[in-house]
Design a protein around this motif. Structure first.
Motif, mmCIF file in Angstrom:
data_model
loop_
_atom_site.group_PDB
_atom_site.id
_atom_site.type_symbol
_atom_site.label_atom_id
_atom_site.label_comp_id
_atom_site.label_asym_id
_atom_site.label_seq_id
_atom_site.Cartn_x
_atom_site.Cartn_y
_atom_site.Cartn_z
ATOM 1 N N PRO A 179 38.422 -55.199 55.008
ATOM 2 C CA PRO A 179 39.253 -54.684 53.984
ATOM 3 C C PRO A 179 38.214 -54.012 52.831
ATOM 4 O O PRO A 179 38.733 -53.204 51.822
ATOM 5 C CB PRO A 179 40.157 -55.771 53.179
ATOM 6 N N HIS A 180 37.027 -54.720 52.704
ATOM 7 C CA HIS A 180 36.094 -54.215 51.456
ATOM 8 C C HIS A 180 34.928 -53.519 52.003
ATOM 9 O O HIS A 180 34.364 -53.063 51.264
ATOM 10 C CB HIS A 180 35.536 -55.601 50.909
ATOM 11 N N ALA A 181 34.807 -53.149 53.443
ATOM 12 C CA ALA A 181 33.549 -52.596 53.930
ATOM 13 C C ALA A 181 33.323 -51.022 53.306
ATOM 14 O O ALA A 181 32.312 -50.586 53.063
ATOM 15 C CB ALA A 181 33.824 -52.393 55.529
ATOM 16 N N GLU A 182 34.776 -50.506 53.173
ATOM 17 C CA GLU A 182 34.405 -48.994 52.685
ATOM 18 C C GLU A 182 34.220 -48.933 51.068
ATOM 19 O O GLU A 182 33.194 -48.089 50.730
ATOM 20 C CB GLU A 182 35.804 -48.643 52.494
ATOM 21 N N GLU A 183 34.359 -50.041 50.195
ATOM 22 C CA GLU A 183 34.085 -50.046 49.019
ATOM 23 C C GLU A 183 32.642 -50.266 48.799
ATOM 24 O O GLU A 183 31.836 -49.964 47.750
ATOM 25 C CB GLU A 183 34.692 -51.350 48.158
ATOM 26 N N PHE A 184 32.067 -50.904 49.936
ATOM 27 C CA PHE A 184 30.728 -51.167 49.690
ATOM 28 C C PHE A 184 29.753 -50.140 50.332
ATOM 29 O O PHE A 184 28.412 -50.322 50.132
ATOM 30 C CB PHE A 184 30.145 -52.661 50.288
ATOM 31 N N ALA A 185 30.180 -49.199 50.981
ATOM 32 C CA ALA A 185 29.441 -48.325 51.424
ATOM 33 C C ALA A 185 29.301 -47.226 50.066
ATOM 34 O O ALA A 185 30.363 -46.749 49.899
ATOM 35 C CB ALA A 185 29.838 -47.556 52.668
#
Ligand code: ZN
Length: 302
Positions: free
Chosen positions: A38-44
């Motif tokens: 759920p957070h991968a996109e936020e971290f890229a």
């Protein structure tokens, strides 16, 4: 943020190294794909590189200039160090001292060095190689290190000490980066509540290592918590139960992480970890029974 003020204390970020480190599943003990996705996109792309599938890591130090004293917090991996079991940080040739100079400081300007904990990537620039010998890099500085980590990491004290990955990746570290400081008579050993300077206090944060400490800086309206490796990556703000594989005492490390995040949220403090990419600092908000990070320099200003 590479420069910010905490009241009258001027803070400078000094970068040593940046790069992709490892896939999240390899860094986090307890990693789950469901917890990450759920957070991968936020971290890229600033904290996670989707192309390689690896987390971004930074090695960075902080100079806190109080006007009368210049304090260097954490000293990275250092140059020329032999790290047979951690080649990514072995025999580095970085321009860390050049970056320090560009921020306005020569090694002899540093009055106090503080190491958040005794680990290979936090004590490296304590020393540098001069004619085949490890000499204190900051020759006018007192070096403040955690007492509990000395007792744990000194290989001459055979009664305690790491095993497994901690022992492997830190091989040689104490002898090339800590022992020369002790022998030069420059080491001071800190415990809970040690006051580094006016308004700068060290707090025990055991777990990642037995002696891990955070530096609380209260200046003006703002509080900052320089937390070292209590938090490696913003994913651990969502998932405080995820340790790094380098945490020596897993249960204690999780407990400390929750307490520090709770304090950061309660105080609306600036969280200043050792290895964050992006804007390099964060705020922490409570979210239900957990937490979420606020990332991005513009949003960090209150
Ligand atoms: Zn570290």
């Amino acid at each position: 943020m590479d420069r910010f003020d905490l009241g009258t204390v001027k803070v400078h970020r000094i970068e040593e190294w940046r790069g992709t480190f490892s896939p999240p599943a390899d860094l986090f003990a307890g990693f789950t794909q469901e917890g990450w996705d759920p957070h991968a996109e936020e971290f890229a792309p600033e904290y996670f590189d989707p192309a390689s599938g690896k987390l971004y890591a930074f090695l960075q130090s902080w100079v806190l200039d109080t006007g009368t004293q210049r304090i260097l917090f954490d000293t990275g991996a250092g140059n020329d160090k032999d790290r047979p079991n951690l080649p990514i940080f072995g025999n580095l040739q970085t321009d860390f001292l050049g970056n320090l100079a560009r921020a306005g400081f020569q090694p002899e300007d540093i009055d106090i060095v503080v190491c958040s904990h005794i680990h290979v990537d936090h004590v490296g620039w304590n020393t540098r190689l001069v004619e085949g010998k490890w000499e204190p890099t900051f020759r006018n500085a007192r070096y403040i290190l955690p007492l509990a980590d000395r007792d744990y990491w000194d290989p001459r004290d055979a009664s305690t000490g790491p095993a497994g990955i901690g022992e492997a990746v830190n091989a040689g570290m104490f002898e090339d980066s800590v022992r020369p400081i002790i022998e030069a008579g420059r080491a001071e050993w800190a415990e809970q509540g040690y006051e580094v300077a006016d308004g700068l206090v060290l707090h025990a944060c055991p777990g990642h290592t037995p002696g891990s400490m955070m530096l609380e800086v209260s200046g003006g309206e703002e509080t900052a918590l320089f937390v070292g490796d209590v938090v490696h990556h913003p994913a651990q703000i969502y998932r405080p139960e995820w340790n790094s594989v380098f945490c020596e005492a897993p249960e204690q490390a999780r407990d400390t992480r929750r307490k520090v995040l709770d304090l950061a949220a309660a105080r609306e403090a600036l969280l200043v970890p050792a290895h964050f990419g992006g804007s390099h600092v964060a705020r922490v908000l409570r979210d239900g029974t957990g937490f979420r990070p606020v990332l991005g320099a513009a949003r960090l200003r209150r």
